[in-house]
Design a protein around this motif. Structure first.
Motif, PDB file in Angstrom:
ATOM      1  N   ASP A 280       3.589 -17.824  12.274  1.00 11.08           N
ATOM      2  CA  ASP A 280       4.355 -18.802  11.495  1.00 11.08           C
ATOM      3  C   ASP A 280       3.912 -18.862  10.033  1.00 11.08           C
ATOM      4  O   ASP A 280       4.422 -19.683   9.279  1.00 11.08           O
ATOM      5  CB  ASP A 280       4.223 -20.195  12.113  1.00 11.08           C
ATOM      6  CG  ASP A 280       4.955 -20.303  13.438  1.00 11.08           C
ATOM      7  OD1 ASP A 280       5.971 -19.617  13.603  1.00 11.08           O
ATOM      8  OD2 ASP A 280       4.497 -21.068  14.296  1.00 11.08           O
ATOM      9  N   ARG A 281       2.991 -18.000   9.634  1.00 10.84           N
ATOM     10  CA  ARG A 281       2.489 -18.008   8.258  1.00 10.84           C
ATOM     11  C   ARG A 281       3.580 -17.763   7.243  1.00 10.84           C
ATOM     12  O   ARG A 281       4.568 -17.089   7.517  1.00 10.84           O
ATOM     13  CB  ARG A 281       1.442 -16.898   8.079  1.00 10.84           C
ATOM     14  CG  ARG A 281       0.082 -17.242   8.578  1.00 10.84           C
ATOM     15  CD  ARG A 281      -0.961 -16.213   8.160  1.00 10.84           C
ATOM     16  NE  ARG A 281      -0.929 -15.956   6.734  1.00 10.84           N
ATOM     17  CZ  ARG A 281      -1.022 -14.738   6.212  1.00 10.84           C
ATOM     18  NH1 ARG A 281      -1.129 -13.680   6.962  1.00 10.84           N
ATOM     19  NH2 ARG A 281      -0.981 -14.575   4.908  1.00 10.84           N
TER      20      ARG A 281
ATOM     21  N   HIS B 233      17.005 -12.089  -5.532  1.00 13.57           N
ATOM     22  CA  HIS B 233      18.424 -11.888  -5.214  1.00 13.57           C
ATOM     23  C   HIS B 233      18.769 -12.347  -3.801  1.00 13.57           C
ATOM     24  O   HIS B 233      19.849 -12.024  -3.295  1.00 13.57           O
ATOM     25  CB  HIS B 233      18.804 -10.423  -5.416  1.00 13.57           C
ATOM     26  CG  HIS B 233      18.726 -10.000  -6.852  1.00 13.57           C
ATOM     27  ND1 HIS B 233      19.636 -10.412  -7.814  1.00 13.57           N
ATOM     28  CD2 HIS B 233      17.820  -9.234  -7.515  1.00 13.57           C
ATOM     29  CE1 HIS B 233      19.303  -9.905  -8.984  1.00 13.57           C
ATOM     30  NE2 HIS B 233      18.205  -9.185  -8.833  1.00 13.57           N
ATOM     31  N   ASN B 234      17.860 -13.117  -3.193  1.00 17.84           N
ATOM     32  CA  ASN B 234      18.068 -13.678  -1.851  1.00 17.84           C
ATOM     33  C   ASN B 234      18.367 -12.613  -0.799  1.00 17.84           C
ATOM     34  O   ASN B 234      19.121 -12.853   0.141  1.00 17.84           O
ATOM     35  CB  ASN B 234      19.167 -14.747  -1.866  1.00 17.84           C
ATOM     36  CG  ASN B 234      18.781 -15.921  -2.725  1.00 17.84           C
ATOM     37  OD1 ASN B 234      17.649 -16.402  -2.652  1.00 17.84           O
ATOM     38  ND2 ASN B 234      19.685 -16.373  -3.549  1.00 17.84           N
ATOM     39  N   ILE B 235      17.786 -11.437  -0.966  1.00 25.61           N
ATOM     40  CA  ILE B 235      17.916 -10.390   0.032  1.00 25.61           C
ATOM     41  C   ILE B 235      16.891 -10.619   1.130  1.00 25.61           C
ATOM     42  O   ILE B 235      17.195 -10.508   2.314  1.00 25.61           O
ATOM     43  CB  ILE B 235      17.779  -8.995  -0.615  1.00 25.61           C
ATOM     44  CG1 ILE B 235      18.964  -8.791  -1.577  1.00 25.61           C
ATOM     45  CG2 ILE B 235      17.698  -7.901   0.436  1.00 25.61           C
ATOM     46  CD1 ILE B 235      18.843  -7.596  -2.474  1.00 25.61           C
ATOM     47  N   LEU B 236      15.672 -10.979   0.726  1.00 24.08           N
ATOM     48  CA  LEU B 236      14.642 -11.366   1.692  1.00 24.08           C
ATOM     49  C   LEU B 236      14.737 -12.869   1.935  1.00 24.08           C
ATOM     50  O   LEU B 236      15.046 -13.634   1.011  1.00 24.08           O
ATOM     51  CB  LEU B 236      13.248 -11.048   1.155  1.00 24.08           C
ATOM     52  CG  LEU B 236      12.840  -9.589   1.105  1.00 24.08           C
ATOM     53  CD1 LEU B 236      11.476  -9.445   0.449  1.00 24.08           C
ATOM     54  CD2 LEU B 236      12.825  -8.988   2.489  1.00 24.08           C
ATOM     55  N   PRO B 237      14.453 -13.324   3.156  1.00 16.01           N
ATOM     56  CA  PRO B 237      14.448 -14.764   3.428  1.00 16.01           C
ATOM     57  C   PRO B 237      13.249 -15.413   2.734  1.00 16.01           C
ATOM     58  O   PRO B 237      12.139 -14.889   2.810  1.00 16.01           O
ATOM     59  CB  PRO B 237      14.319 -14.836   4.953  1.00 16.01           C
ATOM     60  CG  PRO B 237      13.696 -13.537   5.356  1.00 16.01           C
ATOM     61  CD  PRO B 237      14.133 -12.525   4.337  1.00 16.01           C
TER      62      PRO B 237
ATOM     63  N   PRO C 184       8.675 -16.455   5.147  1.00 14.54           N
ATOM     64  CA  PRO C 184       8.162 -16.724   6.494  1.00 14.54           C
ATOM     65  C   PRO C 184       7.962 -15.402   7.247  1.00 14.54           C
ATOM     66  O   PRO C 184       8.849 -14.543   7.264  1.00 14.54           O
ATOM     67  CB  PRO C 184       9.260 -17.564   7.149  1.00 14.54           C
ATOM     68  CG  PRO C 184      10.054 -18.119   6.002  1.00 14.54           C
ATOM     69  CD  PRO C 184       9.970 -17.087   4.915  1.00 14.54           C
ATOM     70  N   ARG C 185       6.791 -15.225   7.833  1.00 15.93           N
ATOM     71  CA  ARG C 185       6.446 -13.971   8.509  1.00 15.93           C
ATOM     72  C   ARG C 185       7.470 -13.614   9.590  1.00 15.93           C
ATOM     73  O   ARG C 185       7.927 -12.472   9.660  1.00 15.93           O
ATOM     74  CB  ARG C 185       5.051 -14.076   9.113  1.00 15.93           C
ATOM     75  CG  ARG C 185       4.546 -12.792   9.716  1.00 15.93           C
ATOM     76  CD  ARG C 185       3.122 -12.963  10.253  1.00 15.93           C
ATOM     77  NE  ARG C 185       2.622 -11.722  10.800  1.00 15.93           N
ATOM     78  CZ  ARG C 185       2.919 -11.261  12.006  1.00 15.93           C
ATOM     79  NH1 ARG C 185       3.723 -11.948  12.785  1.00 15.93           N
ATOM     80  NH2 ARG C 185       2.424 -10.109  12.432  1.00 15.93           N
ATOM     81  N   LYS C 186       7.821 -14.580  10.438  1.00 18.45           N
ATOM     82  CA  LYS C 186       8.798 -14.324  11.501  1.00 18.45           C
ATOM     83  C   LYS C 186      10.136 -13.873  10.915  1.00 18.45           C
ATOM     84  O   LYS C 186      10.769 -12.956  11.429  1.00 18.45           O
ATOM     85  CB  LYS C 186       9.036 -15.579  12.345  1.00 18.45           C
ATOM     86  CG  LYS C 186       7.989 -15.842  13.374  1.00 18.45           C
ATOM     87  CD  LYS C 186       8.406 -17.057  14.182  1.00 18.45           C
ATOM     88  CE  LYS C 186       7.368 -17.447  15.189  1.00 18.45           C
ATOM     89  NZ  LYS C 186       7.766 -18.654  15.943  1.00 18.45           N
ATOM     90  N   ALA C 187      10.563 -14.522   9.842  1.00 14.93           N
ATOM     91  CA  ALA C 187      11.842 -14.180   9.209  1.00 14.93           C
ATOM     92  C   ALA C 187      11.796 -12.781   8.605  1.00 14.93           C
ATOM     93  O   ALA C 187      12.791 -12.050   8.639  1.00 14.93           O
ATOM     94  CB  ALA C 187      12.210 -15.216   8.151  1.00 14.93           C
TER      95      ALA C 187
ATOM     96  N   GLU D 184      16.879  -6.526  11.747  1.00 12.39           N
ATOM     97  CA  GLU D 184      18.322  -6.595  11.474  1.00 12.39           C
ATOM     98  C   GLU D 184      18.783  -5.520  10.500  1.00 12.39           C
ATOM     99  O   GLU D 184      19.950  -5.142  10.501  1.00 12.39           O
ATOM    100  CB  GLU D 184      18.686  -7.979  10.927  1.00 12.39           C
ATOM    101  CG  GLU D 184      18.552  -9.084  11.957  1.00 12.39           C
ATOM    102  CD  GLU D 184      18.680 -10.477  11.356  1.00 12.39           C
ATOM    103  OE1 GLU D 184      18.800 -10.601  10.114  1.00 12.39           O
ATOM    104  OE2 GLU D 184      18.633 -11.443  12.130  1.00 12.39           O
ATOM    105  N   ASN D 185      17.880  -5.023   9.661  1.00 12.29           N
ATOM    106  CA  ASN D 185      18.243  -4.038   8.651  1.00 12.29           C
ATOM    107  C   ASN D 185      17.779  -2.626   8.987  1.00 12.29           C
ATOM    108  O   ASN D 185      17.874  -1.730   8.148  1.00 12.29           O
ATOM    109  CB  ASN D 185      17.702  -4.473   7.286  1.00 12.29           C
ATOM    110  CG  ASN D 185      18.475  -5.649   6.755  1.00 12.29           C
ATOM    111  OD1 ASN D 185      19.571  -5.482   6.232  1.00 12.29           O
ATOM    112  ND2 ASN D 185      17.944  -6.845   6.928  1.00 12.29           N
ATOM    113  N   THR D 186      17.295  -2.430  10.201  1.00 15.52           N
ATOM    114  CA  THR D 186      16.877  -1.105  10.639  1.00 15.52           C
ATOM    115  C   THR D 186      18.063  -0.411  11.275  1.00 15.52           C
ATOM    116  O   THR D 186      18.720  -0.961  12.157  1.00 15.52           O
ATOM    117  CB  THR D 186      15.715  -1.212  11.645  1.00 15.52           C
ATOM    118  OG1 THR D 186      14.609  -1.851  11.003  1.00 15.52           O
ATOM    119  CG2 THR D 186      15.299   0.155  12.149  1.00 15.52           C
TER     120      THR D 186
END
Length: 82
Positions: free
Chosen positions: A18-19, A43-47, A58-61, A68-70
Motif C-alpha cells: 500500500d506504499r 500527463h495523468n498517464i500514471l495513477p 500508489p504501488r498497487k496502482a 493493464e498496459n502490457t
C-alpha cells in the motif's frame, strides 16, 4: 494521540503493497529516466496521488497499470528462432 506517536506505534502504518512511491521509486521499477516518469505523472498517464506539493504513485496502482498496459508478444516463446 499525535501523528508521530501513531506512526511510531505502528498503528495505521501502510503495508509494503500500500506504499506511495516517489518518482525515483517508480523510475527504478520501470527502468526509465526520472524525467520520463515525471512526464507520465504530469500527463495523468500514471495513477497519482497529490499530497500538498508532492506527487506519489500508489504501488498497487502502478502494478495494476503495468498489467493493464502490457501487450502480449506476437509469437509464443516456442516459436522464437533465435
Amino acid at each position: 494521540m499525535s501523528s508521530s506517536s501513531i506512526a511510531s506505534s505502528g498503528q495505521d502504518a501502510l503495508s509494503p503493497e500500500d506504499r506511495l512511491l516517489r518518482a525515483a521509486d517508480v523510475q527504478a521499477q520501470l527502468g526509465m529516466s526520472r524525467a520520463k516518469v515525471y512526464r507520465l505523472m504530469q500527463h495523468n498517464i500514471l495513477p497519482t496521488v497529490r499530497i500538498g506539493g508532492s506527487v506519489r504513485v500508489p504501488r498497487k496502482a502502478l502494478f495494476r497499470w503495468i498489467e493493464e498496459n502490457t501487450r502480449p508478444g506476437l509469437r509464443s516463446s516456442a516459436e522464437n528462432t533465435y
